[in-house]
Structure formats: C-alpha cells, structure tokens
Motif scaffolding. Structure first.
Motif, short mmCIF file in Angstrom:
data_model
loop_
_atom_site.label_atom_id
_atom_site.label_comp_id
_atom_site.label_asym_id
_atom_site.label_seq_id
_atom_site.Cartn_x
_atom_site.Cartn_y
_atom_site.Cartn_z
N LEU A 76 5.57 11.28 -0.06
CA LEU A 76 4.45 11.68 0.80
C LEU A 76 3.13 11.26 0.19
O LEU A 76 2.24 10.76 0.90
N ALA A 77 2.98 11.43 -1.11
CA ALA A 77 1.74 11.03 -1.78
C ALA A 77 1.51 9.53 -1.65
O ALA A 77 0.38 9.07 -1.45
N ALA A 78 2.58 8.74 -1.76
CA ALA A 78 2.46 7.30 -1.62
C ALA A 78 2.00 6.92 -0.22
O ALA A 78 1.17 6.01 -0.05
N LEU A 79 2.51 7.59 0.79
CA LEU A 79 2.10 7.31 2.16
C LEU A 79 0.64 7.69 2.40
O LEU A 79 -0.08 7.01 3.12
N ARG A 80 0.21 8.77 1.79
CA ARG A 80 -1.17 9.20 1.96
C ARG A 80 -2.15 8.26 1.27
O ARG A 80 -3.26 8.04 1.75
N ARG A 81 -1.74 7.70 0.14
CA ARG A 81 -2.63 6.83 -0.63
C ARG A 81 -2.84 5.48 0.03
O ARG A 81 -3.91 4.88 -0.11
N ASP A 82 -1.83 4.98 0.73
CA ASP A 82 -1.87 3.62 1.25
C ASP A 82 -2.58 3.58 2.60
O ASP A 82 -1.96 3.76 3.64
N ALA A 83 -3.87 3.33 2.58
CA ALA A 83 -4.65 3.30 3.82
C ALA A 83 -4.26 2.15 4.72
O ALA A 83 -4.57 2.14 5.91
N CYS A 84 -3.57 1.15 4.18
CA CYS A 84 -3.17 -0.02 4.98
C CYS A 84 -1.74 0.09 5.47
O CYS A 84 -1.22 -0.85 6.08
N ALA A 85 -1.08 1.19 5.20
CA ALA A 85 0.31 1.36 5.61
C ALA A 85 0.41 1.41 7.13
O ALA A 85 -0.57 1.66 7.83
N ALA A 86 1.62 1.21 7.61
CA ALA A 86 1.83 1.19 9.06
C ALA A 86 1.47 2.51 9.72
O ALA A 86 1.10 2.55 10.89
N LEU A 87 1.55 3.61 8.98
CA LEU A 87 1.25 4.92 9.56
C LEU A 87 -0.25 5.16 9.72
O LEU A 87 -0.64 6.15 10.33
N ALA A 88 -1.07 4.29 9.15
CA ALA A 88 -2.51 4.52 9.14
C ALA A 88 -3.08 4.65 10.55
O ALA A 88 -4.09 5.32 10.76
N GLY A 89 -2.47 4.03 11.54
CA GLY A 89 -3.00 4.08 12.89
C GLY A 89 -2.50 5.25 13.72
O GLY A 89 -2.81 5.33 14.91
N PHE A 90 -1.74 6.15 13.10
CA PHE A 90 -1.14 7.26 13.84
C PHE A 90 -1.62 8.61 13.31
O PHE A 90 -2.06 8.72 12.16
#
Length: 237
Positions: A118-132
C-alpha cells in the motif's frame, strides 16, 4: 458473510436500487461505520460482542435495505468470523471511506507485506491508480481505520477502485498488470475491485476481456456484459 441476521423490517418494502446498501447515499458499500451501539438479533454468534468491544466498527455490505437501516458486516478475529447484520442510522457516529484511509499510516513496527504494498502505491504518483479514487478495504482498511491489529503476514491487500465512468479495456489491463508486478515483487496477493454503476466487479475479470463479468449488487451477483451500460442495471434502480 458466514452468518446473517434477519432483516428488522418488512422486506417487501426494501430498497431495490442496484448498488444500494441503504436508501441513504451517505453510506456506500465498503465504507466503515463507527457505531455507538450494535443492536442484537436472534442467533447472533457468541464472538460478536467481544469483537465490537475491541473495535466498534462495521463495514457497509450490499443488501436491499429500508429507510433508517444500513446493512453491515461485523469482523471478528478469524477469517471465519464474519457476521452480516443491520445498523440503525441513529447508531452511526462516523463513516470512513476506503479512499480516506490513504491518509492514515499503520502503527509503528507493523511493516507487513500488505502495508508495504500500500505504501508503494501511495508513493508512486505516476502509477496507474493515480487517475482514480481508490483505497484499501478488507483487513488492511479495517486496521487503518480502527488501529486494531487485523493484518497478518499472509494477508492479501484488498483495494477498491471507484469507476463511475466506462473503463477502457486497455486501461484496466495496465492497472491490473502494474498491480500484479508490485504484488510479485513483494510476495503478496493484491485483489482489486471496481465499483461500477452495476455494482462491484473484479478488476481481473474486466481486464481479462471476458464476454460477461460477475457484478455484485444489492440484489445479488449476476453476469453482465457491460457494468456501465444502462441495460446492465435497468430495472433494479
């Protein structure tokens, strides 16, 4: 839910909106409700009172409801301890959405795989989830909301992704692939669910390009071709 209390209202008057857990839109499936009290019903499992005393929270579940009542699920210490019951809106003192939990940190020394992912997903502003709009559910969301240890070393990371608009297959595959890459690098299972107008749909199913996917709404699961097409939920609203 392994056990479910009978509805405390006339079910013939139950709300039939497809994605409703209650007739009040303030509470949505997967939200965690903080309750000042938990009403007791016949055949309630013995563990429920202790679980509620440890953490006075319950998750909003999908079920046909009635004005004033919310379908909820109580979480116990073990995987088998899940109880579907009902809360009255007067007993609700707070609500925590999955996306709001992205601002909450786990307690110190809780460096478990689910929290690492979860921390990795929160840190990565360019991840695919960033637009959701998205956030954790399951044991991870429950522990963040309550600060009561619920996540184990082998726990999955469950995610809710809000998808009110049609999600292109190419985008779904990109999100799915990125989540799986992260999961493999950490050694964890990440299970993401899309919240669509027709109900909850597994990201894995939609990304696979299946002809029909399983959508779970208040009336129960059903196979549909397009969770965003009006015909997918017409008649249940």
């Amino acid at each position: 839910m392994r056990v479910c209390a009978a509805a405390p209202f006339d079910t013939s008057r139950a709300v039939s909106r497809a994605n409703a857990a209650t007739s009040d839109a303030r509470w949505r499936p997967h939200d965690l409700l903080r309750l000042q009290s938990l009403r007791s019903f016949d055949d309630e499992p013995a563990w429920v009172r202790d679980a509620f005393a440890r953490a006075p929270y319950a998750v909003v579940r999908r079920a046909l409801g009635a004005d004033g009542f919310v379908a909820i699920g109580v979480r116990g210490a073990g995987r088998a301890q899940r109880y579907g019951t009902w809360a009255h809106q007067d007993d609700i003192v707070g609500v925590v959405s999955p996306e709001s939990l992205l601002r909450v940190q786990p307690a110190k020394r809780r460096e478990l795989p689910a929290f690492v992912a979860l921390a990795a997903l929160r840190r990565d502003a360019c991840a695919a989830l960033a637009g959701f709009a998205w956030g954790p559910t399951g044991s991870t969301g429950f522990e963040l909301a309550t600060q009561v240890p619920s996540v184990a070393e082998a726990s999955d990371l469950d995610l809710l992704i809000r998808a009110p608009e049609p999600l292109a297959l190419s985008v779904a595959r990109l999100v799915f692939d990125q989540l799986q890459t992260l999961a493999q690098s950490i050694g964890i299972r990440i299970d993401a669910q899309l919240e669509t107008p027709a109900g909850g749909v597994a990201l894995a199913e939609w990304a696979a390009g299946k002809t029909r996917v399983l959508a779970r709404d208040a009336s129960g699961p059903r196979l549909i071709a397009d969770p965003w097409a009006a015909m997918a939920y017409d008649g249940a609203a």
